[in-house]
Design a protein around this motif. Structure first.
Motif, PDB file in Angstrom:
ATOM      1  N   ILE A   1     -33.663  27.612   1.125  1.00  0.00           N
ATOM      2  CA  ILE A   1     -34.115  26.547   0.226  1.00  0.00           C
ATOM      3  C   ILE A   1     -32.892  25.926  -0.434  1.00  0.00           C
ATOM      4  CG2 ILE A   1     -35.474  26.014  -1.844  1.00  0.00           C
ATOM      5  CD1 ILE A   1     -37.143  26.842   0.591  1.00  0.00           C
ATOM      6  N   ALA A   2     -32.699  24.635  -0.219  1.00  0.00           N
ATOM      7  CA  ALA A   2     -31.544  23.952  -0.821  1.00  0.00           C
ATOM      8  C   ALA A   2     -31.796  23.643  -2.289  1.00  0.00           C
ATOM      9  CB  ALA A   2     -31.236  22.666  -0.059  1.00  0.00           C
ATOM     10  N   VAL A   3     -33.019  23.172  -2.571  1.00  0.00           N
ATOM     11  CA  VAL A   3     -33.350  22.760  -3.937  1.00  0.00           C
ATOM     12  C   VAL A   3     -34.732  23.283  -4.293  1.00  0.00           C
ATOM     13  CG1 VAL A   3     -33.691  20.796  -5.488  1.00  0.00           C
ATOM     14  CG2 VAL A   3     -31.989  20.632  -3.660  1.00  0.00           C
TER      15      VAL A   3
ATOM     16  N   ILE B  31     -37.282  22.380  -1.387  1.00  0.00           N
ATOM     17  CA  ILE B  31     -36.742  21.496  -0.353  1.00  0.00           C
ATOM     18  C   ILE B  31     -35.852  22.336   0.568  1.00  0.00           C
ATOM     19  CG2 ILE B  31     -35.347  19.433   0.090  1.00  0.00           C
ATOM     20  CD1 ILE B  31     -36.188  18.555  -2.827  1.00  0.00           C
ATOM     21  N   PRO B  32     -36.268  22.476   1.834  1.00  0.00           N
ATOM     22  CA  PRO B  32     -35.537  23.376   2.727  1.00  0.00           C
ATOM     23  C   PRO B  32     -34.158  22.834   3.074  1.00  0.00           C
ATOM     24  CG  PRO B  32     -37.664  22.716   3.682  1.00  0.00           C
ATOM     25  CD  PRO B  32     -37.425  21.861   2.492  1.00  0.00           C
TER      26      PRO B  32
ATOM     27  N   THR C 114     -33.031  24.842  -9.260  1.00  0.00           N
ATOM     28  CA  THR C 114     -32.007  25.643  -8.593  1.00  0.00           C
ATOM     29  C   THR C 114     -31.527  24.839  -7.393  1.00  0.00           C
ATOM     30  OG1 THR C 114     -33.217  27.617  -9.241  1.00  0.00           O
ATOM     31  CG2 THR C 114     -31.451  27.898  -7.628  1.00  0.00           C
ATOM     32  N   CYS C 115     -30.243  24.529  -7.400  1.00  0.00           N
ATOM     33  CA  CYS C 115     -29.709  23.620  -6.403  1.00  0.00           C
ATOM     34  C   CYS C 115     -28.522  24.302  -5.734  1.00  0.00           C
ATOM     35  CB  CYS C 115     -29.294  22.350  -7.125  1.00  0.00           C
ATOM     36  SG  CYS C 115     -28.786  21.048  -6.053  1.00  0.00           S
ATOM     37  N   LEU C 116     -28.598  24.527  -4.426  1.00  0.00           N
ATOM     38  CA  LEU C 116     -27.558  25.261  -3.688  1.00  0.00           C
ATOM     39  C   LEU C 116     -27.249  26.582  -4.390  1.00  0.00           C
ATOM     40  CD1 LEU C 116     -25.182  22.234  -2.992  1.00  0.00           C
ATOM     41  CD2 LEU C 116     -26.920  23.154  -1.457  1.00  0.00           C
ATOM     42  N   GLY C 117     -28.304  27.235  -4.867  1.00  0.00           N
ATOM     43  CA  GLY C 117     -28.151  28.543  -5.498  1.00  0.00           C
ATOM     44  C   GLY C 117     -27.705  28.503  -6.946  1.00  0.00           C
TER      45      GLY C 117
END
Ligand SMILES: Nc1ncnc2c1ncn2[C@@H]1O[C@H](COP(=O)(O)OP(=O)(O)OP(=O)(O)O)[C@@H](O)[C@H]1O
Ligand SMILES: [Mg+2]
Length: 224
Positions: free
Chosen positions: A9-11, A33-34, A68-71
């Motif tokens: 999951i990217a976002v 968002i995968p 959470t965006c790019l972890g």
């Protein structure tokens, strides 16, 4: 070959709200968002598309909810850490290009690398301009370039930090159909690189036809 493992999951958005005074621009947006998709976000003017992209990329901050965006917990980052994170990890492309008029194409692309203290910025900026087909235009200022060329400079700038997340806010909004196709073809090349996620807002059916998936914003909420 690099061996970077991307999170699936990217976002991740959870109950994201953004109020401006009494205006509720985002009213509880949740989504996963995968990694690796090109996601289109459509919706009427004022539905919250720009606000959503700006919150995901840390240009703006939600008034409630988590992202959470790019972890990274973007909402939990304070300035200047959030700006540092954005410069390092995210690429933004805007409708009106947002280039600095007094700087050349090269200087526009190099600027975020300079701010981020990138060690190899000259080579990197030239490589990105080459990638978007503008090797011969590095010394030109935005006013000396067509809209399509200016958007290419903006895409080169967005790619300069080799981001795994690209956010494009109506990137073809100011371009004619033929130029839009050129820009969308370029974005498709970028989006097809392994591990790259592209989130693009648009009203434009042509632009949305390039996306893997399309969701709709309606009055600050995601539908569909
Ligand atoms: N900085 C701001 N201050 C006050 N209100 C704002 C601000 N930014 C956005 N808004 C309001 O938030 C709502 C959503 O705006 P947003 O720009 O996200 O919509 P949009 O879907 O991107 O529209 P468009 O398609 O016209 O670009 C609108 O009602 C807008 O007026
Ligand atoms: Mg907008």
């Amino acid at each position: 070959m690099t061996n970077v493992v991307s999170p699936p999951i990217a976002v991740a958005l959870r109950n994201v709200e953004r109020r401006y005074g009494t205006v509720r621009a985002l009213r509880g947006v949740s989504a996963d968002i995968p990694t690796g998709v090109w996601l289109g976000v459509r919706g009427r003017s004022g539905s919250g598309k720009t606000t959503l992209l700006n919150c995901i990329g840390g240009i703006d901050a939600p008034t409630a909810g988590t992202i959470t965006c790019l972890g990274e917990d973007v909402v939990g980052l304070r300035e200047p850490a959030r700006t540092r994170w954005r410069l390092a990890r995210v690429g933004f492309v805007f409708q009106a290009f947002a280039l600095l008029p007094t700087l050349s194409a090269f200087e526009n692309v190099e600027l975020p690398l300079r701010i981020a203290g990138h060690p190899d910025r000259r080579r990197r900026a030239l490589a990105c301009l080459d990638r978007v087909g503008l090797s011969k235009w590095v010394d030109h200022r935005p006013a000396e370039m067509s809209g399509g060329q200016q958007q290419r400079v903006a895409i080169a700038r967005a790619l300069a930090n080799a981001p795994r997340l690209l956010l494009a806010d109506e990137p073809t909004g100011e371009l004619d159909t033929a130029t839009s196709r050129d820009i969308l073809t370029l974005l498709r090349e970028v989006a097809h690189e392994p591990g790259v996620t592209l989130i693009m807002s648009s009203h434009d059916p042509l632009a949305l036809s390039y996306c893997d998936q399309v969701v709709e914003m309606r009055d600050g909420q995601l539908v569909g």
